[in-house]
Write a protein that holds these residues in place. Sequence first.
Motif, PDB file in Angstrom:
ATOM      1  N   UNK A 133       0.896  -1.188  -0.009  1.00 50.13           N
ATOM      2  CA  UNK A 133      -0.141  -0.057   0.055  1.00 50.13           C
ATOM      3  C   UNK A 133       0.725   1.384  -0.030  1.00 50.13           C
ATOM      4  N   UNK A 134       0.260   2.210  -0.372  1.00 53.94           N
ATOM      5  CA  UNK A 134       1.144   3.721  -0.592  1.00 53.94           C
ATOM      6  C   UNK A 134       1.680   4.004   0.766  1.00 53.94           C
ATOM      7  N   UNK A 135       0.714   3.804   1.775  1.00 54.20           N
ATOM      8  CA  UNK A 135       1.274   4.379   3.213  1.00 54.20           C
ATOM      9  C   UNK A 135       2.090   3.299   4.094  1.00 54.20           C
ATOM     10  N   UNK A 136       2.664   2.271   3.429  1.00 52.11           N
ATOM     11  CA  UNK A 136       3.462   1.137   3.817  1.00 52.11           C
ATOM     12  C   UNK A 136       4.799   1.253   3.432  1.00 52.11           C
ATOM     13  N   UNK A 137       5.684   0.584   3.979  1.00 52.50           N
ATOM     14  CA  UNK A 137       7.098   0.243   3.380  1.00 52.50           C
ATOM     15  C   UNK A 137       7.723  -1.014   3.903  1.00 52.50           C
ATOM     16  N   UNK A 138       8.433  -1.744   2.935  1.00 51.67           N
ATOM     17  CA  UNK A 138       8.996  -2.858   3.193  1.00 51.67           C
ATOM     18  C   UNK A 138      10.061  -2.846   4.189  1.00 51.67           C
ATOM     19  N   UNK A 139      10.301  -3.656   5.262  1.00 46.93           N
ATOM     20  CA  UNK A 139      11.384  -3.435   6.134  1.00 46.93           C
ATOM     21  C   UNK A 139      11.815  -5.248   6.227  1.00 46.93           C
ATOM     22  N   UNK A 140      13.051  -5.298   6.969  1.00 47.61           N
ATOM     23  CA  UNK A 140      13.508  -6.393   7.409  1.00 47.61           C
ATOM     24  C   UNK A 140      14.022  -6.160   8.904  1.00 47.61           C
ATOM     25  N   UNK A 141      13.207  -6.854   9.744  1.00 49.98           N
ATOM     26  CA  UNK A 141      13.524  -6.536  11.361  1.00 49.98           C
ATOM     27  C   UNK A 141      14.152  -7.934  11.749  1.00 49.98           C
ATOM     28  N   UNK A 142      15.505  -8.186  12.150  1.00 49.56           N
ATOM     29  CA  UNK A 142      16.054  -9.188  12.591  1.00 49.56           C
ATOM     30  C   UNK A 142      15.545 -10.525  11.591  1.00 49.56           C
ATOM     31  N   UNK A 143      15.560 -10.387  10.335  1.00 49.27           N
ATOM     32  CA  UNK A 143      15.357 -11.502   9.422  1.00 49.27           C
ATOM     33  C   UNK A 143      14.086 -11.824   9.229  1.00 49.27           C
ATOM     34  N   UNK A 144      13.105 -10.850   9.675  1.00 49.05           N
ATOM     35  CA  UNK A 144      11.661 -10.976   9.180  1.00 49.05           C
ATOM     36  C   UNK A 144      11.126 -10.047   8.446  1.00 49.05           C
ATOM     37  N   UNK A 145      10.841 -10.230   7.292  1.00 45.15           N
ATOM     38  CA  UNK A 145      10.354  -9.370   6.491  1.00 45.15           C
ATOM     39  C   UNK A 145       8.839  -8.783   6.378  1.00 45.15           C
ATOM     40  N   UNK A 146       8.587  -7.728   6.999  1.00 42.94           N
ATOM     41  CA  UNK A 146       7.173  -7.268   6.955  1.00 42.94           C
ATOM     42  C   UNK A 146       6.799  -6.191   6.412  1.00 42.94           C
ATOM     43  N   UNK A 147       5.730  -5.408   6.362  1.00 40.01           N
ATOM     44  CA  UNK A 147       5.324  -4.200   5.963  1.00 40.01           C
ATOM     45  C   UNK A 147       4.920  -3.221   7.272  1.00 40.01           C
ATOM     46  N   UNK A 148       5.531  -2.126   7.214  1.00 41.39           N
ATOM     47  CA  UNK A 148       5.023  -1.001   8.320  1.00 41.39           C
ATOM     48  C   UNK A 148       4.460   0.128   7.578  1.00 41.39           C
ATOM     49  N   UNK A 149       3.704   0.902   8.533  1.00 43.38           N
ATOM     50  CA  UNK A 149       3.319   2.281   8.234  1.00 43.38           C
ATOM     51  C   UNK A 149       4.198   2.997   9.042  1.00 43.38           C
ATOM     52  N   UNK A 150       5.052   3.863   8.225  1.00 43.96           N
ATOM     53  CA  UNK A 150       6.405   4.363   8.756  1.00 43.96           C
ATOM     54  C   UNK A 150       5.744   5.583   9.863  1.00 43.96           C
ATOM     55  N   UNK A 151       4.611   6.136   9.429  1.00 41.84           N
ATOM     56  CA  UNK A 151       4.025   7.306  10.364  1.00 41.84           C
ATOM     57  C   UNK A 151       3.782   6.568  11.699  1.00 41.84           C
ATOM     58  N   UNK A 152       2.946   5.339  11.643  1.00 40.33           N
ATOM     59  CA  UNK A 152       2.751   4.718  12.917  1.00 40.33           C
ATOM     60  C   UNK A 152       3.933   4.272  13.717  1.00 40.33           C
ATOM     61  N   UNK A 153       4.727   3.687  12.878  1.00 39.35           N
ATOM     62  CA  UNK A 153       6.174   3.268  13.521  1.00 39.35           C
ATOM     63  C   UNK A 153       6.741   4.429  14.358  1.00 39.35           C
ATOM     64  N   UNK A 154       6.729   5.511  13.996  1.00 44.16           N
ATOM     65  CA  UNK A 154       7.429   6.835  14.618  1.00 44.16           C
ATOM     66  C   UNK A 154       6.504   6.815  15.717  1.00 44.16           C
ATOM     67  N   UNK A 155       5.177   7.157  15.547  1.00 46.14           N
ATOM     68  CA  UNK A 155       4.284   7.508  16.758  1.00 46.14           C
ATOM     69  C   UNK A 155       4.524   6.530  17.831  1.00 46.14           C
ATOM     70  N   UNK A 156       4.450   5.122  17.435  1.00 46.24           N
ATOM     71  CA  UNK A 156       4.525   4.385  18.551  1.00 46.24           C
ATOM     72  C   UNK A 156       5.625   3.747  19.278  1.00 46.24           C
ATOM     73  N   UNK A 157       6.785   4.046  18.589  1.00 45.25           N
ATOM     74  CA  UNK A 157       8.142   3.605  19.220  1.00 45.25           C
ATOM     75  C   UNK A 157       8.662   4.894  19.987  1.00 45.25           C
ATOM     76  N   UNK A 158       8.045   5.888  19.589  1.00 48.99           N
ATOM     77  CA  UNK A 158       8.166   7.246  20.306  1.00 48.99           C
ATOM     78  C   UNK A 158       7.316   7.288  21.704  1.00 48.99           C
ATOM     79  N   UNK A 159       6.318   6.483  21.880  1.00 52.09           N
ATOM     80  CA  UNK A 159       5.305   6.361  22.675  1.00 52.09           C
ATOM     81  C   UNK A 159       4.761   5.240  22.911  1.00 52.09           C
TER      82      UNK A 159
END
Length: 563
Positions: free
Chosen positions: A91-117
């Motif tokens: 989706x346009x609002x998601x990005x592909x990432x690899x976190x410790x060998x796990x390939x997933x899609x995340x919403x960068x805005x949500x990722x920023x918001x939640x890891x900061x709080x």
Amino acid sequence: MLNHLIFKFGSNSSEPELELSMEPSVTVFVGPNNSGKSLALKELYDHFRNGSNTEYNKIIKKIKFQNLSQSEISDLLLKIKRPAFPNENINNDHSPVNINGNNILINESAFHSILSNTESNIHYHCVNYVSHFTTNLDGKTRLSILNEFPMDDLINPKNTLSRLYTNDNKRSQWQNSIYNALSLHVGIYIIKGGNLSVHFSKNQTVDERTQSDAAVKWVADAQDVNNISDGVRAYSGILAELHASLHKIVLIDEPEAFLHPSLARRLGVEVAQLATNDGRHVFVATHSAEFLMGALLSGARVNVIRLTWDGEQGSARLLEHSQLKELMNHPMLRSVGVFSGLFYKNVVVTEADTDRAFYSEINDRLTRTEDPRAIEHALFLNADNHQTIPHIISPLRKLGISAVGIFDLDAISEGGINWTNKLDACNLPKIEQKTNSDLRDKIYKALECKAPAEITDDEKRKKYFKTHGGINILDASEKEAAESFINNLGRYGLFLVPHGEVEGWLKNLDVPQNKRNWRNEIFQKMGYDPDSIDYIKPSNGDVWDFIKQINDWTKNPKRAGLS
């Protein structure tokens, strides 16, 4: 990654809930059977994986995670972003990432918001971030870590074996740990089919990252992982994971399984040092005093939490390192196995080994017949004499362990500091100690006076009451006072044998009160075969009810002398 861990209870019902600041460390859960050690690990693991609702937990109330700054999150995203896979639907609002060998899609805005709080959406935080850095090394998992595995991307290796194979430094450290503990060389080689395979040998490894003739011969002469013991396999697997993986949270239930005690201690050292050096949070539930001692002796940061649970009410107590070191380092405490008391619900301390063996056997017979008078999950230890019992009881009680002392009646023959030590160990209030000591003196004098006039030896006169009926030789009013005195001490977990000494129990078996032979003879008369008609089973009164008095104290939630 972690910030605070909060339990649902404290050291007792009147104390606040235990809250633990979580720096990289090893947190070791100890306690008796069914105290919640393994359950605590399960609750932690469930939360780390999916942010499960801790409202329904029995042990863990809340887990707080560290918040990251916006710049830290931006740096993290740069490290974990990956190219999209062919035909990957993003989706346009998601990005592909690899976190410790796990390939997933995340919403960068949500990722920023939640890891900061992190508390804003704990479920998202755990599912999309924490879970990928968490591993549970249960029995099945740690036996399978070293299984033959297809070789993956050696540029960006993802599994434990590939990381060890491609990192000469980490592999060398792991191999040194294994050799120092087991006197075995371990190597990882590519075998037919391109799989990575682990082998063990008495011979030094050669040319691991080649398929030279020397390497082929080494593998042919060595034992592969399927032909070694479960102990070697589990020990090597745990250390492989800790040396090579990128997991920041590691849970291990009963790491001592399959291991000799000396190996369990060495594993405790290794786990603690690797956790601290690599910035990990390692949570361990153990029944092993050896593993715990190894962890404490490692010099690394170790949190020791003693849990208890009776089905309705629990306790969680952070044990002080200074107190634990006293149990480990004091020669007398170490020699009698006091440290093992951390893993029992109750500890009973006697004057000598004969006393310990006898009272333990009595309690075992009560337990085997499911008699409610039995002391539940009890460890029986012996001191050298009645003067040294307090030195064992006192440190255990400071750790919240239900520890009692059984004394022959002649323990009251010594006043002064020897008597005060007993009262202090059992936490008799200072305001009562003067009255108690005065009464002790009067009762002892009344007992001493009962010795026949023809006994002129002072020492024999002082011990006469011990072997001739104890308080039963007193006049009615004196006996009533002595019973009151003994019962009051029992309220604080200090139990005097009213008839004098351990050799006076089960008099119906007609065993002479001979210190040298009494234990062998009493056990002969008690019998060994539960199916024999001569086997002595629990009955009313006598030592069976004496054990009940101790059990009543250990089960009383409001028992005096223990916080």
